[in-house]
Design a protein around this motif. Structure first.
Motif: not given
Lengths: 111, 113
Positions: A46-61
């Motif tokens: 898993x890297x990241x997920x989102x619905x509508x807004x931009x998302x950031x986590x330690x791995x990626x945006x």
């Protein structure tokens, strides 16, 4: 699940940012956008997920277009360890937990 | 500690045999999955299972059956193996409340001769 379209492959230089695009023009209002990656000879991660807004986590945006018909996974500084196949997946939050993987983008990172 | 483990890592067998692949997760998750990755590297969901519900991808032949002795295990049984069953099989797990984040095992490479 709605279909996603990704380039088959991309190249990047080490320590430079990488923008991996994904088109999902038939996305519905209840579809989440997920990104997973698969390193050679390993299971997906898993890297990241989102619905509508931009998302950031330690791995990626994750940057999501305003109309949600496309999204971009951003790796801020690519390393050799980031060489993998990156999958963009849509999952209907009302349709269970199963993920439908497409062909993905093979990211090659040059030293 | 390995979060999701599978055994065996490699499995070579003949057509017509029955075989099982074991999967264990130590994450306390309540949902487990099986995926198949064929020679063209496409990953396909086969099953999703928690203690309440088994969801089967309709394209999966009924020769494949998941069996869960407890919440931490979901084994994959395959009867009457065929050449086309050769693939890498991945087990995964998640919490139903955070099912967007699935944890995958290292895979089992099945070769049917």
């Amino acid at each position: 699940d709605a279909k996603t379209t990704q380039p088959n492959s991309m190249e990047s230089n080490e320590e430079e940012p990488v923008h991996l695009p994904c088109n999902h023009s038939t996305i519905s209002g209840t579809d989440y956008i997920h990104w997973y990656r698969q390193l050679p000879s390993q299971g997906p991660e898993y890297v990241i997920h989102g619905l509508t807004s931009n998302v950031n986590n330690r791995m990626a945006s994750l940057a999501i277009a305003e109309d949600r018909k496309s999204s971009t996974l951003i790796l801020h500084r690519a390393t050799l360890r980031d060489a993998a196949v990156y999958y963009c997946i849509l999952r209907d939050r009302n349709a269970g937990n199963m993920l439908t993987f497409g062909g993905g983008t093979r990211l090659m990172v040059k030293p | 500690d390995t979060a999701v483990s599978q055994t065996p890592k490699y499995l070579v067998t003949q057509m017509g045999n029955d075989k099982s692949i074991k999967c264990e997760q130590n994450l306390g998750h309540d949902t487990m999955y099986w995926y198949k990755q064929d020679s063209k590297k496409f990953l396909k969901i086969m099953f999703s299972y928690n203690n309440k519900e088994l969801i089967i991808n309709e394209t999966v032949p009924n020769r494949f059956s998941p069996k869960s002795p407890d919440k931490a295990h979901l084994n994959l049984h395959i009867n009457s193996l065929e050449l086309g069953d050769s693939a890498v099989y991945f087990c995964a797990s998640s919490q139903v409340s955070t099912s967007y984040e699935q944890y995958f095992g290292p895979g089992t490479r099945l070769t049917v001769t």
